[in-house]
Enzyme design. Structure first.
Site, PDB file in Angstrom:
ATOM      1  N   ASP A   1     -18.494  86.374 108.748  1.00 53.89           N
ATOM      2  CA  ASP A   1     -18.144  87.262 109.948  1.00 53.89           C
ATOM      3  C   ASP A   1     -16.929  88.123 109.592  1.00 53.89           C
ATOM      4  OD1 ASP A   1     -15.774  85.904 111.444  1.00 53.89           O
ATOM      5  OD2 ASP A   1     -16.866  84.501 110.392  1.00 53.89           O
ATOM      6  N   SER A   2     -16.940  89.431 110.090  1.00 53.61           N
ATOM      7  CA  SER A   2     -15.782  90.399 109.687  1.00 53.61           C
ATOM      8  C   SER A   2     -15.442  90.619 108.466  1.00 53.61           C
ATOM      9  CB  SER A   2     -14.769  89.862 110.658  1.00 53.61           C
ATOM     10  OG  SER A   2     -13.740  90.602 111.080  1.00 53.61           O
TER      11      SER A   2
END
Length: 302
Positions: free
Chosen positions: A143-144
């Protein structure tokens, strides 16, 4: 669609002060507090581990129903975060797939700027391969910044001549250190968490004065994406990072990569971490789990 849930999540994020000009140590403590308390799905055991010479967390479902390993890279702009801050999201995939996962605690900037994180995630992948886990039974996810690492670790593995994993899932990936996407402007104020300026402050720690126009810093713009395995990119329409995903997916498709762009309307950065309180988050994780299972199964059968 859960309009009320999405509005409540947006308001909750806006109520949190996350001042990216603060020293990294303070940012890390604030991020730990912000991510604490997120529920872990039932039936997932989390234990300390080591992979690639780094500390890690290992995730084990109550009943292993799929043969494979998810190599999960946590988010945090390469400056904050750990496998523990992303453990609810990692466990969510484990719960839904019945697969094991391992998440390395890669080194953070500014103490360890680019490319230290990629060196560590690539070492973790090499370790899995050395343990005898076939590449076709490994899926990257993140994520991210960790979504960005899912991509750049594959690029580094490809360039090192390693076999590539069965696929990768990227949640709201950060894929352009030049911050040149139009959504940096068009989603200003719409994004409840980030601005171009706040991202620039965080990225400065990681880039550390190097040219951001490098394939492993800005793969959405500068990387040769040919030869990558199937990809699922999930992003929210309210993100200043939206164009990191849209441009990356367009270039990947043009390079002959099987890639799915999955955009959910009116949700923020890494909305999947709100599973249990946002219907769209649960639905997105369900789709991600199906992608993981489909591609591991296809690779094993092949």
């Amino acid at each position: 669609m859960s309009q009320a849930q999405r509005a409540a999540l947006d308001a909750a994020i806006r109520s949190i002060t996350f001042d990216t000009s603060r020293p990294p140590a303070e940012l890390r403590e604030g991020f730990r507090a912000m991510t604490a308390g997120r529920p872990i799905p039932p039936g997932v055991t989390i234990t300390p581990a080591e992979i690639g010479g780094r500390p890690a967390l290992a995730f084990e479902p109550e009943r292993v129903t799929a043969e494979g390993t998810i190599l999960y890279f946590h988010g945090g702009a390469w400056v904050v975060g750990s496998p523990a801050t992303a453990q609810a999201l990692t466990a969510g995939l484990v719960h839904r797939t019945g697969m094991r996962a391992v998440s390395p605690d890669y080194r953070l900037a500014p103490e360890h700027p680019f490319p230290a994180a990629i060196d560590d995630t690539l070492a973790a992948y090499r370790d899995l391969l050395d343990q005898g886990v076939p590449a076709e039974r490994i899926v990257f996810a993140g994520d991210s910044a960790g979504g960005g690492l899912a991509v750049t670790t594959m690029l580094a593995a490809r360039d090192a001549g390693l076999p590539l994993p069965a696929g990768a899932v990227a949640f709201s990936p950060a894929l352009d250190a030049t911050l040149s996407g139009e959504s940096m402007t068009t989603k200003a104020g719409v994004d409840p968490l980030f601005t171009r300026e706040s991202l620039g402050q965080l990225l400065a720690h990681y880039v550390a004065g190097q040219d951001p126009r490098q394939p492993l810093l800005s793969p959405a713009v500068y990387a040769d994406l040919a030869g990558l395995p199937p990809l699922l990119v999930q992003v929210g329409s309210n993100e200043v990072l939206l164009d990191d995903s849209t441009r990356f997916v367009a270039r990947a498709a043009a390079a002959g990569v099987d890639v799915i762009l999955d955009v959910t309307a009116d949700v923020p950065h890494v909305f999947q971490s709100s599973a249990g309180i946002l219907d769209e988050a649960d639905a997105a994780l369900d789709r991600a789990a199906r992608f993981v299972l489909d591609h591991v199964s296809q690779a094993v059968l092949a």
